[in-house]
Motif scaffolding. Structure first.
Motif, mmCIF file in Angstrom:
data_model
loop_
_atom_site.group_PDB
_atom_site.id
_atom_site.type_symbol
_atom_site.label_atom_id
_atom_site.label_comp_id
_atom_site.label_asym_id
_atom_site.label_seq_id
_atom_site.Cartn_x
_atom_site.Cartn_y
_atom_site.Cartn_z
ATOM 1 N N LEU A 106 -30.455 -13.097 -0.077
ATOM 2 C CA LEU A 106 -30.270 -13.514 1.316
ATOM 3 C C LEU A 106 -28.991 -14.318 1.539
ATOM 4 O O LEU A 106 -28.273 -14.086 2.524
ATOM 5 N N LEU A 107 -28.682 -15.226 0.639
ATOM 6 C CA LEU A 107 -27.530 -16.109 0.841
ATOM 7 C C LEU A 107 -26.203 -15.352 0.908
ATOM 8 O O LEU A 107 -25.409 -15.598 1.829
ATOM 9 N N PRO A 108 -25.919 -14.425 -0.023
ATOM 10 C CA PRO A 108 -24.667 -13.662 0.089
ATOM 11 C C PRO A 108 -24.573 -12.885 1.404
ATOM 12 O O PRO A 108 -23.490 -12.772 1.990
ATOM 13 N N THR A 109 -25.718 -12.367 1.880
ATOM 14 C CA THR A 109 -25.737 -11.630 3.137
ATOM 15 C C THR A 109 -25.385 -12.545 4.306
ATOM 16 O O THR A 109 -24.590 -12.186 5.192
ATOM 17 N N LEU A 110 -25.958 -13.743 4.308
ATOM 18 C CA LEU A 110 -25.694 -14.706 5.371
ATOM 19 C C LEU A 110 -24.237 -15.176 5.352
ATOM 20 O O LEU A 110 -23.612 -15.328 6.404
ATOM 21 N N ILE A 111 -23.715 -15.394 4.168
ATOM 22 C CA ILE A 111 -22.310 -15.812 4.032
ATOM 23 C C ILE A 111 -21.382 -14.700 4.523
ATOM 24 O O ILE A 111 -20.383 -14.959 5.212
ATOM 25 N N PHE A 112 -21.722 -13.466 4.193
ATOM 26 C CA PHE A 112 -20.938 -12.318 4.654
ATOM 27 C C PHE A 112 -20.933 -12.246 6.181
ATOM 28 O O PHE A 112 -19.887 -12.011 6.807
ATOM 29 N N ILE A 113 -22.090 -12.464 6.793
ATOM 30 C CA ILE A 113 -22.179 -12.477 8.258
ATOM 31 C C ILE A 113 -21.336 -13.614 8.828
ATOM 32 O O ILE A 113 -20.651 -13.460 9.849
ATOM 33 N N GLY A 114 -21.369 -14.768 8.163
ATOM 34 C CA GLY A 114 -20.568 -15.912 8.593
ATOM 35 C C GLY A 114 -19.078 -15.621 8.534
ATOM 36 O O GLY A 114 -18.315 -16.024 9.428
ATOM 37 N N VAL A 115 -18.654 -14.913 7.486
ATOM 38 C CA VAL A 115 -17.238 -14.543 7.351
ATOM 39 C C VAL A 115 -16.831 -13.592 8.474
ATOM 40 O O VAL A 115 -15.754 -13.740 9.073
ATOM 41 N N LEU A 116 -17.691 -12.623 8.786
ATOM 42 C CA LEU A 116 -17.406 -11.693 9.882
ATOM 43 C C LEU A 116 -17.331 -12.427 11.220
ATOM 44 O O LEU A 116 -16.493 -12.103 12.073
#
Length: 209
Positions: A106-116
């Motif tokens: 979950l965390l990498p996915t959330l960070i990826f969304i944050g970067v976008l």
């Protein structure tokens, strides 16, 4: 050299610095009610857009005009974008508190969304003042530009990082840096705009022929 010679480089340099200071002060004043931050930022980007296009009427008049023109759209988009940013930040914070395999997924996915989200933010105001779009159109086009022109996006993020670091070290630098960063951010984004517009024009000509 006489710096009061209106044609001298020194005078033009001082005049431009004064314009950036005035623009920054107008932006800060109009941001004070908090809920007007987005319309005020759109107005600042509208002014630097006019500067880059060599359209230079009264700075104050330009700022008021752009603030009025983008108030409703900027206000609504500001609410949406702020809520989305808070939601993403909260979820990333919660993700860091997790344990086990769920955190690893979950965390990498959330960070990826944050970067976008951050990438899209770089183009948000340049798109708003350069094209006629509704709120969804602004977000969509900002996202598409951010991923199709990664170099501009990264340079925009680097400039924002420099401002944050400079402000933390020298708080008074905030009085001029915001308008300067807006200027160079729009300058970089406008290059991407022109590139896409030229490509569309070429494609249209090919279809017609």
């Amino acid at each position: 050299m006489n710096i009061f010679n209106f044609d001298s480089r020194a005078y033009r340099f001082l005049e431009k610095i004064t314009d950036f200071l005035l623009l920054n002060m107008l932006w800060i004043i109009f941001c004070l009610p908090i809920f007007t931050i987005f319309p005020a930022t759109a107005a600042m980007f509208g002014v630097v857009r006019s500067w880059l296009r060599k359209e230079e009427p009264s700075l104050t008049r330009m700022f008021f005009k752009f603030f009025k023109d983008h108030f409703k759209q900027g206000f609504i988009l500001g609410i949406i974008w702020t809520c989305l940013g808070v939601l993403i930040s909260f979820n990333i914070f919660v993700g860091f508190q997790m344990d086990g395999s769920l955190k690893n997924v979950l965390l990498p996915t959330l960070i990826f969304i944050g970067v976008l989200f951050l990438f899209t933010s770089i183009y948000l105001f340049p798109i708003m003042v350069n094209y006629k779009n509704n709120g969804i159109g602004i977000i969509k086009n900002s996202f598409l530009f951010s991923i199709s022109h990664p170099l501009t996006t990264i340079l925009g993020i680097l400039m924002l990082t420099v401002v944050v670091l400079a402000t933390s070290v020298i708080p008074l630098s905030f009085l001029v840096l915001s308008s300067i960063v807006a200027y160079f951010n729009y300058y970089l984004c406008s290059k991407s705009f022109r590139k896409v517009e030229r490509q569309k024009n070429i494609s249209f000509k090919k279809e017609v022929s």
